[in-house]
Design a protein around this motif. Sequence first.
Motif, mmCIF file in Angstrom:
data_model
loop_
_atom_site.group_PDB
_atom_site.id
_atom_site.type_symbol
_atom_site.label_atom_id
_atom_site.label_comp_id
_atom_site.label_asym_id
_atom_site.label_seq_id
_atom_site.Cartn_x
_atom_site.Cartn_y
_atom_site.Cartn_z
ATOM 1 N N ASN A 160 0.826 -1.220 0.000
ATOM 2 C CA ASN A 160 0.000 0.000 0.000
ATOM 3 C C ASN A 160 0.857 1.266 0.000
ATOM 4 O O ASN A 160 0.559 2.226 0.708
ATOM 5 C CB ASN A 160 -0.973 0.004 1.182
ATOM 6 N N PHE A 161 1.903 1.253 -0.799
ATOM 7 C CA PHE A 161 2.851 2.364 -0.864
ATOM 8 C C PHE A 161 2.241 3.505 -1.674
ATOM 9 O O PHE A 161 1.896 3.337 -2.838
ATOM 10 C CB PHE A 161 4.146 1.876 -1.521
ATOM 11 N N LYS A 162 2.074 4.675 -1.062
ATOM 12 C CA LYS A 162 1.471 5.824 -1.737
ATOM 13 C C LYS A 162 2.301 7.066 -1.452
ATOM 14 O O LYS A 162 2.497 7.433 -0.298
ATOM 15 C CB LYS A 162 0.048 6.041 -1.240
ATOM 16 N N CYS A 163 2.787 7.701 -2.511
ATOM 17 C CA CYS A 163 3.552 8.942 -2.351
ATOM 18 C C CYS A 163 2.589 10.116 -2.258
ATOM 19 O O CYS A 163 1.759 10.310 -3.142
ATOM 20 C CB CYS A 163 4.519 9.129 -3.513
ATOM 21 N N ARG A 164 2.688 10.835 -1.149
ATOM 22 C CA ARG A 164 1.886 12.044 -0.911
ATOM 23 C C ARG A 164 2.767 13.040 -0.169
ATOM 24 O O ARG A 164 2.659 13.161 1.055
ATOM 25 C CB ARG A 164 0.674 11.721 -0.044
#
Length: 100
Positions: free
Chosen positions: A15-19
């Motif tokens: 669940n890797f999400k760049c924000r």
Amino acid sequence: MSLRVLPALDLQVSNFKCRPRGTAVCDFDLHIGAIGLVTRGCVLHFQSHYWVQLPAAEYIDGAGNRQFRHVLTFEDESAKRRFKEEATRAALRAMEAAHE
């Protein structure tokens, strides 16, 4: 209790999400295969170097200020350092894979 030998952790990221926001770069879940634990809500940070912040609980202190309290803690400083180093490497591998 001193933890002298930390077993191989087999850390996996999902669940890797760049924000990007402030020093926070990405959010992810960390699977610790050695013990079958999933730590949700980890954050990869950057400010002159990368580091991983484990989940924290937000609260308001007596003066009305927003604060955060560690959800997970380590009794042994060397185990904490090794865990965070390995978690950071796993998160950086996930970030590289996301940009390929």
